[in-house]
Design a protein around this motif. Structure first.
Motif, PDB file in Angstrom:
ATOM      1  N   LYS A   1      -2.040   4.208   4.426  1.00 19.48           N
ATOM      2  CA  LYS A   1      -2.914   4.372   3.147  1.00 19.48           C
ATOM      3  C   LYS A   1      -3.567   5.594   2.970  1.00 19.48           C
ATOM      4  CE  LYS A   1      -6.557   1.228   4.496  1.00 19.48           C
ATOM      5  NZ  LYS A   1      -7.399   2.313   4.631  1.00 19.48           N
TER       6      LYS A   1
ATOM      7  N   THR B   1      -2.465  10.387   1.971  1.00 20.54           N
ATOM      8  CA  THR B   1      -1.838  10.578   0.494  1.00 20.54           C
ATOM      9  C   THR B   1      -1.768  11.904   0.227  1.00 20.54           C
ATOM     10  OG1 THR B   1      -4.336  11.054   0.038  1.00 20.54           O
ATOM     11  CG2 THR B   1      -3.509   8.747  -0.263  1.00 20.54           C
TER      12      THR B   1
ATOM     13  N   THR C   1       3.136   5.413   1.880  1.00 18.13           N
ATOM     14  CA  THR C   1       2.114   5.759   0.516  1.00 18.13           C
ATOM     15  C   THR C   1       2.898   7.374   0.019  1.00 18.13           C
ATOM     16  OG1 THR C   1       0.372   4.828   1.586  1.00 18.13           O
ATOM     17  CG2 THR C   1      -0.354   6.521   0.084  1.00 18.13           C
TER      18      THR C   1
END
Length: 234
Positions: free
Chosen positions: A62, A65, A97
């Motif tokens: 997560k 990015t 992600t």
């Protein structure tokens, strides 16, 4: 009977019917009709997109990015796909992600195209590369990831279903290892050679699968639509 030609995807019509039963119970005419019922009619165009540049320092998925440059790359990839003037059927993307964020940006340029997330396309180590590399993964990783990535290949990369009437244009947003393995498998090259290829972030790889099972690689890792200062591999 010898090996059935072009049956890499196990969808060659001769492989889908019971030939023994045909020899005992049916005539040639009925065989032709049964074969026709199994034959693909449409061509599939597969666009494999590598995710854009992302934050390598993230500890968990997560946190990995897209970087500002990565978001810019995804915009450029989306613009390029839109400029092709094709009626895309769907975008299937890895649930990681960096692939999800790349998909969200690309999809802004392709309004109305449905998005589907899958764990099958997540990054991993598909098969031990040849020639071997000392810094790569332990055997247990290939054992686990390899089965999943092979499952992704079998699930998504094959000639069209017999019921598909029109040519299709599908986008898959995923990862370099997955794309390189898929390309080797689709072209029926030794998959151990996957690491000999290199793919830029946001690049487009275009595979064409004809109804007779023939596969052509139209482009591999194209980023010619990006300015040179926007091109990265990591």
């Amino acid at each position: 009977m010898g090996p059935i030609p072009l049956n890499w995807d196990r969808r060659e019509p001769l492989a889908l019917i019971n030939l023994k039963k045909k020899n005992e119970e049916t005539g040639e005419e009925e065989l032709a009709s049964r074969l026709d019922h199994c034959k693909a009619k449409a061509t599939r165009h597969i666009f494999l997109i590598r995710h854009s540049q992302y934050n390598l320092d993230g500890r968990a998925d997560k946190d990995r990015t897209l970087t500002p440059l990565g978001r810019e790359q995804a915009e450029l990839t989306g613009q390029r796909l839109a400029s092709l003037g094709l009626k895309f059927d769907q975008i299937i993307h890895s649930s990681m992600t960096r692939a999800t964020e790349t998909t969200e940006i690309i999809s802004k340029h392709l309004p109305g195209v449905k998005k589907i997330s899958t764990d099958l396309l997540r990054e991993g180590a598909p098969i031990e590369p040849d020639p071997p590399v000392s810094h790569w993964k332990p055997e247990a990783v290939y054992y686990e990831d390899g089965a999943r990535i092979e499952a992704a290949f079998r699930n998504f990369i094959h000639r069209a279903d017999a019921k598909q009437e029109e040519d299709s244009y599908e986008i898959f947003v995923c990862h370099a290892n997955v794309i390189r393995y898929i390309v080797c498998r689709a072209l029926q090259f030794p998959p151990e050679g996957w690491l000999r290829m290199s793919l830029n972030n946001g690049s487009i790889t275009h595979l064409v699968i004809r109804p007779n099972g023939r596969v052509a690689l139209r482009t591999l890792g194209d980023t010619g639509f990006m300015p040179p200062d926007k091109i990265t591999r990591t």
